[in-house]
Design a protein around this motif. Structure first.
Motif, short mmCIF file in Angstrom:
data_model
loop_
_atom_site.label_atom_id
_atom_site.label_comp_id
_atom_site.label_asym_id
_atom_site.label_seq_id
_atom_site.Cartn_x
_atom_site.Cartn_y
_atom_site.Cartn_z
N PHE A 16 0.88 -1.18 0.00
CA PHE A 16 0.00 0.00 0.00
C PHE A 16 0.91 1.22 0.00
CE2 PHE A 16 -4.03 1.74 2.35
CZ PHE A 16 -4.40 2.44 1.22
N VAL A 17 0.94 1.94 -1.11
CA VAL A 17 1.81 3.11 -1.23
C VAL A 17 0.98 4.35 -1.57
CG1 VAL A 17 3.87 1.81 -1.90
CG2 VAL A 17 2.35 2.69 -3.67
N GLU A 18 1.55 5.50 -1.25
CA GLU A 18 0.94 6.78 -1.56
C GLU A 18 1.90 7.57 -2.44
OE1 GLU A 18 -1.36 9.85 1.13
OE2 GLU A 18 0.80 9.95 1.52
N ILE A 19 1.35 8.15 -3.50
CA ILE A 19 2.15 8.96 -4.41
C ILE A 19 1.75 10.41 -4.18
CG2 ILE A 19 2.72 9.43 -6.82
CD1 ILE A 19 1.59 6.46 -7.29
N TYR A 20 2.71 11.22 -3.74
CA TYR A 20 2.46 12.63 -3.43
C TYR A 20 3.55 13.44 -4.10
CZ TYR A 20 1.43 16.80 -0.69
OH TYR A 20 1.10 18.06 -0.30
N GLY A 21 3.22 14.10 -5.18
CA GLY A 21 4.23 14.83 -5.96
C GLY A 21 5.24 13.83 -6.51
N ASN A 22 6.51 14.03 -6.18
CA ASN A 22 7.56 13.10 -6.62
C ASN A 22 7.91 12.08 -5.55
OD1 ASN A 22 7.90 14.24 -9.18
ND2 ASN A 22 9.23 15.83 -8.37
N ASP A 23 7.22 12.11 -4.42
CA ASP A 23 7.50 11.18 -3.32
C ASP A 23 6.58 9.97 -3.39
OD1 ASP A 23 9.38 12.92 -2.27
OD2 ASP A 23 7.91 13.90 -0.97
N ILE A 24 7.14 8.81 -3.10
CA ILE A 24 6.34 7.59 -2.95
C ILE A 24 6.58 7.09 -1.53
CG2 ILE A 24 5.89 5.26 -3.76
CD1 ILE A 24 6.83 6.14 -6.52
N LEU A 25 5.50 7.01 -0.76
CA LEU A 25 5.59 6.65 0.65
C LEU A 25 4.90 5.31 0.89
CD1 LEU A 25 4.55 10.14 2.01
CD2 LEU A 25 6.85 9.31 1.56
N ASP A 26 5.49 4.49 1.74
CA ASP A 26 4.94 3.18 2.08
C ASP A 26 3.97 3.33 3.25
OD1 ASP A 26 4.43 0.57 2.91
OD2 ASP A 26 6.39 -0.11 2.25
N LEU A 27 2.70 3.13 3.01
CA LEU A 27 1.70 3.30 4.04
C LEU A 27 1.68 2.15 5.04
CD1 LEU A 27 -1.18 4.75 1.83
CD2 LEU A 27 0.39 5.99 3.33
N LEU A 28 2.36 1.05 4.73
CA LEU A 28 2.45 -0.07 5.67
C LEU A 28 3.73 -0.02 6.49
CD1 LEU A 28 1.05 -2.97 3.45
CD2 LEU A 28 -0.17 -1.45 5.03
N LYS A 29 4.55 1.02 6.24
CA LYS A 29 5.77 1.26 7.02
C LYS A 29 5.75 2.66 7.59
CE LYS A 29 9.20 -1.75 4.79
NZ LYS A 29 10.46 -1.72 4.03
N ARG A 30 4.58 3.06 8.08
CA ARG A 30 4.38 4.36 8.72
C ARG A 30 4.79 5.55 7.85
NH1 ARG A 30 4.76 3.70 15.07
NH2 ARG A 30 3.89 1.63 15.17
N GLY A 31 4.57 5.45 6.56
CA GLY A 31 4.84 6.55 5.66
C GLY A 31 6.30 6.71 5.26
N LYS A 32 7.11 5.67 5.47
CA LYS A 32 8.52 5.72 5.10
C LYS A 32 8.65 5.84 3.58
CE LYS A 32 12.75 3.02 5.37
NZ LYS A 32 13.32 1.72 5.69
N ARG A 33 9.59 6.66 3.14
CA ARG A 33 9.81 6.88 1.71
C ARG A 33 10.35 5.60 1.05
NH1 ARG A 33 12.60 12.23 -0.36
NH2 ARG A 33 10.73 12.94 0.66
N CYS A 34 9.81 5.30 -0.13
CA CYS A 34 10.29 4.15 -0.93
C CYS A 34 11.31 4.65 -1.93
CB CYS A 34 9.15 3.53 -1.72
SG CYS A 34 7.89 2.75 -0.75
N GLY A 35 12.28 3.83 -2.22
CA GLY A 35 13.19 4.13 -3.31
C GLY A 35 12.49 3.83 -4.62
N GLN A 36 12.87 4.52 -5.66
CA GLN A 36 12.24 4.27 -6.95
C GLN A 36 13.28 4.36 -8.06
OE1 GLN A 36 9.41 7.40 -7.84
NE2 GLN A 36 10.27 8.61 -6.20
#
Length: 89
Positions: A16-36
């Motif tokens: 479960f990830v969230e895309i906000y602007g250029n950031d991709i955050l992992d919603l199952l890891k308390r909003g930690k940024r994902c590498g891409q």
């Protein structure tokens, strides 16, 4: 009808990830940024996002609820729980 006994086993995992602007955050890891890694103009590959194995619909619903609680939300004139981001489950 005859029933088939195919003896198939499978594993189901969810992210479960969230895309906000250029950031991709992992919603199952308390909003930690994902590498891409950008593979092409239309495709990105995520590194480091959680993949959680689920066994039943209750597991899925629990993860959806936990992830939804991590999403960025801010009030707008039209919606008190608006999100400026997109999420992918």
């Amino acid at each position: 009808k005859e029933s088939l006994n195919l003896d198939i086993e499978c594993t189901v995992s969810v992210s479960f990830v969230e895309i906000y602007g250029n950031d991709i955050l992992d919603l199952l890891k308390r909003g930690k940024r994902c590498g891409q890694n950008k593979v092409s103009a239309q495709r990105c590959v995520l590194d480091g996002n959680a993949e959680v194995t689920v066994e039943c619909i209750d597991d899925v619903m629990k993860l959806l609820s936990e992830g939804e609680a991590q999403r960025r939300k801010a009030s707008t004139a039209m919606n008190s729980r608006s999100s400026r981001a997109h999420s992918v489950f």
